[in-house]
Design a protein around this motif. Structure first.
Motif, PDB file in Angstrom:
ATOM      1  N   CYS A  91      33.101 -98.539  46.886  1.00 46.06           N
ATOM      2  CA  CYS A  91      34.181 -99.121  46.102  1.00 46.06           C
ATOM      3  C   CYS A  91      35.536 -98.667  46.614  1.00 46.06           C
ATOM      4  N   ASN A  93      38.313 -99.140  44.729  1.00 45.45           N
ATOM      5  CA  ASN A  93      39.195 -98.910  43.581  1.00 45.45           C
ATOM      6  C   ASN A  93      39.120 -97.461  43.126  1.00 45.45           C
ATOM      7  N   CYS A  95      39.173 -96.510  39.615  1.00 49.19           N
ATOM      8  CA  CYS A  95      39.102 -96.559  38.157  1.00 49.19           C
ATOM      9  C   CYS A  95      38.745 -95.153  37.673  1.00 49.19           C
ATOM     10  N   TYR A  97      37.602 -93.762  35.157  1.00 47.49           N
ATOM     11  CA  TYR A  97      36.432 -93.504  34.307  1.00 47.49           C
ATOM     12  C   TYR A  97      35.111 -93.689  35.039  1.00 47.49           C
ATOM     13  N   CYS A  98      35.132 -94.209  36.260  1.00 44.06           N
ATOM     14  CA  CYS A  98      33.893 -94.678  36.881  1.00 44.06           C
ATOM     15  C   CYS A  98      33.424 -93.747  37.999  1.00 44.06           C
ATOM     16  N   PHE A 100      31.790 -94.459  40.495  1.00 43.03           N
ATOM     17  CA  PHE A 100      31.824 -95.108  41.820  1.00 43.03           C
ATOM     18  C   PHE A 100      33.218 -95.122  42.453  1.00 43.03           C
ATOM     19  N   ARG A 101      34.234 -94.615  41.756  1.00 44.70           N
ATOM     20  CA  ARG A 101      35.608 -94.757  42.264  1.00 44.70           C
ATOM     21  C   ARG A 101      35.748 -94.141  43.663  1.00 44.70           C
ATOM     22  N   GLY A 137      29.911-102.695  43.355  1.00 43.73           N
ATOM     23  CA  GLY A 137      31.241-102.087  43.419  1.00 43.73           C
ATOM     24  C   GLY A 137      32.194-103.116  44.028  1.00 43.73           C
ATOM     25  N   GLU A 138      33.459-102.747  44.126  1.00 44.66           N
ATOM     26  CA  GLU A 138      34.401-103.683  44.763  1.00 44.66           C
ATOM     27  C   GLU A 138      34.714-103.174  46.171  1.00 44.66           C
ATOM     28  N   LYS A 211      42.020-103.655  41.940  1.00 45.62           N
ATOM     29  CA  LYS A 211      41.828-103.771  40.483  1.00 45.62           C
ATOM     30  C   LYS A 211      43.080-103.373  39.703  1.00 45.62           C
ATOM     31  N   GLN A 356      26.439 -94.845  38.256  1.00 46.52           N
ATOM     32  CA  GLN A 356      27.816 -95.016  37.829  1.00 46.52           C
ATOM     33  C   GLN A 356      28.124 -94.146  36.614  1.00 46.52           C
TER      34      GLN A 356
HETATM   35 FE1  SF4 Z   1      36.092 -99.550  39.224  1.00 46.66          FE
HETATM   36 FE2  SF4 Z   1      33.996-101.228  39.371  1.00 46.66          FE
HETATM   37 FE3  SF4 Z   1      34.663 -99.653  41.444  1.00 46.66          FE
HETATM   38 FE4  SF4 Z   1      33.661 -98.562  39.272  1.00 46.66          FE
HETATM   39  S1  SF4 Z   1      32.613 -99.999  40.608  1.00 46.66           S
HETATM   40  S2  SF4 Z   1      35.433 -97.812  40.487  1.00 46.66           S
HETATM   41  S3  SF4 Z   1      34.494 -99.897  37.656  1.00 46.66           S
HETATM   42  S4  SF4 Z   1      35.876-101.303  40.549  1.00 46.66           S
END
Ligand code: SF4
Ligand code: SAM
Length: 468
Positions: A91, A93, A95, A97-98, A100-101, A137-138, A211, A356
């Protein structure tokens, strides 16, 4: 990512105004609103705010009972089952809280290879699953074509009696062209959560990466609609900002889609923040953590406010809470979920490091099913509407008299009987067959019932995938 000309359809001041103006509602007003919902009306923001403010134990119980009554009248007692399938956790991003960030060094990165994807799907089929939600993920790797191709791969896997009949998607918002490519793979629902609709909070917890663009995400499902995907899931991640604001915003999002496209969302999700590897959830959530009592209230309020929309509750929540909330009108739950990338097919003691977040309900699908039957619910693996082109299925369940009796309950019985024949044994098999008998006893004698019995015989004789 062009957001020129886009504006927010979440009126933050108006929401705050409704929540302020409807404080201390009378019992009469609350009852009037519940009745309007039972009369099959989608509620207005002022009405939802009134229910949110009806927060005494006594009023909450009336709201719970209203939600239970609506569930009984409209949806019957079937619960649709699905499983999440994590395809890759890379990923770009951040985020906060996640797990996977991008900057989380404690998580193991993994994208399933083709043969690993097949192994995951086979393991899910061995459990008896027919409906999946694929989660990504992104990352530039996971573009529209990749999503399309992996969905196609999943549909192609057939192990024994197993097959996946509906794949939903939870992935980053695409542009219109991208959504068209994904639609081509024959997906069910495309789900995107706004996480928080409160713009300032959104921009704080998504400081970097694609994001971070609030408007691009907010209008993501509009683009999906424009690309011809009319089966959409919205959601908010509870614990980032005041839940009262978030559920109001979910209603505004619903109204926006209804007004612009004449179709509301198919489903609403309301995950609460869960602990994640390498992530300090407590300091993030702070004063916005949602208590169990408020969580139950908000689900019942959503049930009443958008009576025709499916509500999804996931394994993030504990078994006890999930069981209680099914009676409020939750229509879909996952069972036997595993959210480490590759963790259905591989027994990896470190799987949580590829996850995650951590799950609250670790029961197997078999256990979930057995408990659903004991509680009087009928588990369903139905994919009938989507494959018969009856999209907006929950709207139809709600709007067309007798729809549930004609289609949903018989399809639940047929798909559950398949499951029992192919995958169940021991106590679950007995409990399941008893539940099917109870379901049939409750049906008045009719041609439709005879037809169902005929098809049940066909299923027992080995035919599969029969639906109305
Ligand atoms: Fe954010 Fe989705 Fe990546 Fe988690 S998987 S960090 S929620 S974009
Ligand atoms: N990457 C895509 C995205 O962000 O939209 C899709 C996949 S993301 C893994 C799916 C959802 O998981 C997010 O939309 C978010 O709501 C949820 N999620 C992330 N971290 C979570 C946590 N700690 N607890 C509960 N849910 C979480």
């Amino acid at each position: 990512m062009n957001v020129e000309g886009l504006t927010s359809f979440i009126p933050e001041n108006e929401i705050a105004g409704w929540l302020e103006q409807t404080r201390n509602p009378t019992k009469e007003r609350v009852r009037e609103i519940i009745q309007r919902s039972l009369d099959k009306n989608r509620l207005e923001p002022e009405e939802m705010a009134t229910l949110i403010n009806a927060d005494s134990a006594e009023m909450a119980e009336e709201i719970f009972e209203g939600a239970r009554e609506l569930k009984r009248r409209i949806y019957g007692n079937r619960i649709v089952l699905f499983a999440p399938l994590y395809v890759g956790n890379e990923c770009i991003n951040k985020c906060e809280y996640c797990g996977f960030r991008a900057d989380n060094t404690e998580v193991y990165r993994k994208t399933l290879l083709s043969e690993e994807l097949v192994a995951e799907v086979e393991a899910l089929q061995d459990q008896g699953h027919k409906r999946l939600i694929m989660v990504y993920g992104e990352h530039p790797k996971y573009d529209a074509q990749y999503i399309h191709d992996t969905v196609k791969e999943v549909y192609a896997v057939k192990k024994g009696a197993g097959e996946i009949r509906r794949v939903n998607i939870n992935a980053a918002p695409l542009d219109v062209e991208g959504f068209k490519v994904v639609k081509e793979a024959g997906i069910g629902t495309y789900q995107i959560f706004q996480e928080t609709y409160h713009r300032e909070t959104y921009e704080t917890v998504h400081a970097a990466g694609p994001k971070s663009n609030y408007l691009w995400r907010l209008h993501g499902l509009d683009r999906a609609m424009e690309a011809g995907i009319d089966d959409l899931g919205i959601g908010a991640l509870l614990g980032l900002y005041d839940w009262r604001f978030e559920v109001m915003a979910l209603l505004y999002h619903t109204i926006h889609l209804e007004e612009k496209f004449k179709v509301g969302p198919h489903t609403i999700s309301f995950p609460r923040l869960e602990p994640a590897v390498g992530t300090d959830i407590d300091s993030l959530s702070g004063k916005y953590a949602v208590s169990d009592f408020d969580f139950k209230r908000l689900v019942a309020i959503l049930r009443l406010a958008v009576p025709y929309t499916g509500l999804i509750l996931t394994c993030r929540e504990s078994t006890e809470l999930r069981n209680e909330m099914l009676s409020f009108g939750v229509s879909q739950i996952d069972g036997g979920s595993s959210i480490g990338v590759g963790s259905y097919s591989q027994q990896d003691p470190e799987a949580f490091k590829k996850s995650q977040f951590l799950l609250g309900d670790n029961r197997s699908l078999d256990e979930v099913i057995s408990e659903l039957c004991d509680a009087g619910f009928i588990p369903s693996f139905c994919t009938g509407c989507y494959r018969k082109g009856r999209t907006g299925e929950h709207f139809m369940e709600f709007a067309i008299p007798g729809f549930v009796k004609r289609f949903c309950t018989p399809n639940a019985v047929l798909t559950f009987l398949e499951y029992l024949n192919d995958y169940a044994e021991g106590e679950t098999l007995k409990a399941g067959l008893r539940q099917i008998d109870r379901e049939l006893e409750g049906m008045p004698e009719s041609k439709a019932k005879e037809e169902l019995k005929t098809r049940m015989e066909q299923v027992r004789a080995g035919e599969r995938d029969l639906y109305f």
